[in-house]
Design a protein around this motif. Structure first.
Motif, PDB file in Angstrom:
ATOM      1  N   SER A  23      -3.417   7.908 -12.095  1.00 27.05           N
ATOM      2  CA  SER A  23      -4.174   6.932 -11.295  1.00 27.05           C
ATOM      3  C   SER A  23      -4.424   7.442  -9.879  1.00 27.05           C
ATOM      4  N   THR A  24      -3.459   8.166  -9.302  1.00 23.74           N
ATOM      5  CA  THR A  24      -3.676   8.715  -7.952  1.00 23.74           C
ATOM      6  C   THR A  24      -4.715   9.836  -8.002  1.00 23.74           C
ATOM      7  N   LEU A  25      -4.650  10.670  -9.042  1.00 26.55           N
ATOM      8  CA  LEU A  25      -5.632  11.750  -9.179  1.00 26.55           C
ATOM      9  C   LEU A  25      -7.023  11.164  -9.410  1.00 26.55           C
ATOM     10  N   TYR A  26      -7.104  10.112 -10.205  1.00 25.09           N
ATOM     11  CA  TYR A  26      -8.379   9.429 -10.473  1.00 25.09           C
ATOM     12  C   TYR A  26      -8.976   8.928  -9.143  1.00 25.09           C
ATOM     13  N   THR A  27      -8.138   8.334  -8.304  1.00 28.04           N
ATOM     14  CA  THR A  27      -8.580   7.837  -7.001  1.00 28.04           C
ATOM     15  C   THR A  27      -9.123   8.993  -6.151  1.00 28.04           C
ATOM     16  N   SER A  28      -8.386  10.091  -6.118  1.00 30.74           N
ATOM     17  CA  SER A  28      -8.809  11.260  -5.337  1.00 30.74           C
ATOM     18  C   SER A  28     -10.117  11.835  -5.866  1.00 30.74           C
ATOM     19  N   ILE A  29     -10.235  11.873  -7.187  1.00 29.36           N
ATOM     20  CA  ILE A  29     -11.458  12.377  -7.816  1.00 29.36           C
ATOM     21  C   ILE A  29     -12.647  11.518  -7.397  1.00 29.36           C
ATOM     22  N   ASN A  30     -12.458  10.198  -7.390  1.00 29.55           N
ATOM     23  CA  ASN A  30     -13.551   9.310  -6.970  1.00 29.55           C
ATOM     24  C   ASN A  30     -13.962   9.565  -5.525  1.00 29.55           C
ATOM     25  N   VAL A  31     -12.983   9.816  -4.667  1.00 28.96           N
ATOM     26  CA  VAL A  31     -13.279  10.074  -3.254  1.00 28.96           C
ATOM     27  C   VAL A  31     -14.080  11.371  -3.117  1.00 28.96           C
ATOM     28  N   LEU A  32     -13.616  12.440  -3.769  1.00 31.63           N
ATOM     29  CA  LEU A  32     -14.276  13.733  -3.640  1.00 31.63           C
ATOM     30  C   LEU A  32     -15.644  13.742  -4.332  1.00 31.63           C
ATOM     31  N   ALA A  33     -15.721  13.166  -5.525  1.00 28.73           N
ATOM     32  CA  ALA A  33     -17.006  13.107  -6.241  1.00 28.73           C
ATOM     33  C   ALA A  33     -18.006  12.257  -5.451  1.00 28.73           C
ATOM     34  N   GLY A  34     -17.526  11.183  -4.850  1.00 23.91           N
ATOM     35  CA  GLY A  34     -18.382  10.320  -4.028  1.00 23.91           C
ATOM     36  C   GLY A  34     -18.911  11.061  -2.812  1.00 23.91           C
TER      37      GLY A  34
ATOM     38  N   ARG B 148     -11.064  11.541   5.817  1.00 24.46           N
ATOM     39  CA  ARG B 148     -11.083  11.617   4.356  1.00 24.46           C
ATOM     40  C   ARG B 148     -10.161  12.728   3.877  1.00 24.46           C
ATOM     41  N   ARG B 149     -10.149  13.854   4.595  1.00 23.83           N
ATOM     42  CA  ARG B 149      -9.276  14.977   4.240  1.00 23.83           C
ATOM     43  C   ARG B 149      -7.813  14.566   4.334  1.00 23.83           C
ATOM     44  N   LYS B 150      -7.468  13.854   5.393  1.00 25.47           N
ATOM     45  CA  LYS B 150      -6.073  13.433   5.583  1.00 25.47           C
ATOM     46  C   LYS B 150      -5.618  12.554   4.420  1.00 25.47           C
ATOM     47  N   ARG B 151      -6.462  11.592   4.048  1.00 25.57           N
ATOM     48  CA  ARG B 151      -6.128  10.687   2.945  1.00 25.57           C
ATOM     49  C   ARG B 151      -5.959  11.478   1.647  1.00 25.57           C
ATOM     50  N   LEU B 152      -6.877  12.421   1.405  1.00 29.18           N
ATOM     51  CA  LEU B 152      -6.799  13.226   0.184  1.00 29.18           C
ATOM     52  C   LEU B 152      -5.531  14.079   0.156  1.00 29.18           C
ATOM     53  N   TYR B 153      -5.185  14.714   1.281  1.00 24.20           N
ATOM     54  CA  TYR B 153      -3.968  15.534   1.306  1.00 24.20           C
ATOM     55  C   TYR B 153      -2.724  14.680   1.032  1.00 24.20           C
ATOM     56  N   GLN B 154      -2.717  13.437   1.511  1.00 21.24           N
ATOM     57  CA  GLN B 154      -1.592  12.539   1.216  1.00 21.24           C
ATOM     58  C   GLN B 154      -1.540  12.250  -0.279  1.00 21.24           C
TER      59      GLN B 154
ATOM     60  N   ASN C 256       0.857  -1.193   0.000  1.00 17.79           N
ATOM     61  CA  ASN C 256       0.000   0.000   0.000  1.00 17.79           C
ATOM     62  C   ASN C 256       0.892   1.241   0.000  1.00 17.79           C
ATOM     63  N   PRO C 257       1.056   1.893  -1.167  1.00 13.90           N
ATOM     64  CA  PRO C 257       1.968   3.026  -1.243  1.00 13.90           C
ATOM     65  C   PRO C 257       1.591   4.193  -0.345  1.00 13.90           C
ATOM     66  N   THR C 258       0.298   4.391  -0.076  1.00 11.21           N
ATOM     67  CA  THR C 258      -0.072   5.526   0.772  1.00 11.21           C
ATOM     68  C   THR C 258       0.291   5.282   2.235  1.00 11.21           C
ATOM     69  N   ALA C 259       0.419   4.026   2.638  1.00 11.74           N
ATOM     70  CA  ALA C 259       0.777   3.739   4.025  1.00 11.74           C
ATOM     71  C   ALA C 259       2.217   4.158   4.304  1.00 11.74           C
ATOM     72  N   ALA C 260       3.059   4.121   3.264  1.00  7.20           N
ATOM     73  CA  ALA C 260       4.471   4.439   3.446  1.00  7.20           C
ATOM     74  C   ALA C 260       4.727   5.939   3.337  1.00  7.20           C
ATOM     75  N   LEU C 261       3.708   6.717   2.972  1.00  6.32           N
ATOM     76  CA  LEU C 261       3.909   8.154   2.805  1.00  6.32           C
ATOM     77  C   LEU C 261       4.243   8.823   4.126  1.00  6.32           C
ATOM     78  N   ALA C 262       5.037   9.872   4.023  1.00  4.44           N
ATOM     79  CA  ALA C 262       5.358  10.651   5.215  1.00  4.44           C
ATOM     80  C   ALA C 262       4.067  11.310   5.701  1.00  4.44           C
ATOM     81  N   GLU C 263       4.030  11.631   6.971  1.00  2.00           N
ATOM     82  CA  GLU C 263       2.849  12.288   7.519  1.00  2.00           C
ATOM     83  C   GLU C 263       2.636  13.616   6.811  1.00  2.00           C
ATOM     84  N   VAL C 264       1.432  13.840   6.374  1.00  2.00           N
ATOM     85  CA  VAL C 264       1.077  15.078   5.703  1.00  2.00           C
ATOM     86  C   VAL C 264       0.283  15.916   6.688  1.00  2.00           C
ATOM     87  N   GLU C 265       0.606  17.197   6.762  1.00  2.00           N
ATOM     88  CA  GLU C 265      -0.122  18.071   7.678  1.00  2.00           C
ATOM     89  C   GLU C 265      -1.482  18.409   7.084  1.00  2.00           C
ATOM     90  N   VAL C 266      -2.516  18.209   7.882  1.00  2.00           N
ATOM     91  CA  VAL C 266      -3.875  18.504   7.440  1.00  2.00           C
ATOM     92  C   VAL C 266      -4.222  19.907   7.931  1.00  2.00           C
TER      93      VAL C 266
END
Length: 159
Positions: free
Chosen positions: A114-125, A140-146, A30-40
């Motif tokens: 593909s990452t933008l497509y995923t984010s678009i699905n989250v926000l459109a949903g 949801r915001r935290k995941r999107l900011y990552q 899961n590539p997003t799990a390895a991401l550095a902490e993003v400030e929300v």
């Protein structure tokens, strides 16, 4: 269960090592799990309403613009002026972006797409389920900011 020279503890160790190994594989896949902490950032009601809606049909430019508009949308708090109009404009822009660019295999294969497509699905949903006036929940915001940080990195590398 048969008891070996090492006793019943060996069996327990082998089973737990398997569980730990499987958990490590899941985290690494899961590539997003390895991401550095993003400030929300704190949600805000003040923002500049974009005047540049729509596509230019140049992938990098459009991906960057859609991403930037999504960052603004993700940061909006309840009661932000023109929140509904912003959401409707953004949803149209996101749908136009995906419907246009997914037809090109060279673009559809890019990590930024593909990452933008995923984010678009989250926000459109979110818009579909909760409407345009309801702000995104913290998780949801935290995941999107990552994902936005990942998209920005990929775009800078031309990927």
């Amino acid at each position: 269960s048969s008891s070996s020279v090492f006793g019943p503890r060996r069996n327990f160790f082998v089973k737990s090592a398997g569980v730990v190994g499987a958990a490590a594989m899941i985290v690494n896949s899961n590539p997003t799990a390895a991401l550095a902490e993003v400030e929300v950032p704190v949600q805000a009601v003040e923002y500049e309403f974009p005047k540049d809606w729509g596509l230019a049909y140049k992938y990098e430019e459009d991906a960057s613009k859609v991403r930037n508009h999504m960052v603004v949308a993700t940061g909006l708090a309840k009661g932000a002026p023109n929140m509904e109009s912003f959401g409707k404009n953004l949803k149209k822009e996101m749908i136009d972006f995906v419907s246009y660019y997914r037809r090109f295999p060279k673009i559809a294969g890019k990590p930024s797409f593909s990452t933008l497509y995923t984010s678009i699905n989250v926000l459109a949903g979110h818009y579909t389920s909760y409407g345009y006036k309801y702000p995104l929940p913290e998780k949801r915001r935290k995941r999107l900011y990552q994902e936005y940080a990942e998209i920005e990195k990929s775009l800078k590398k031309g990927r």
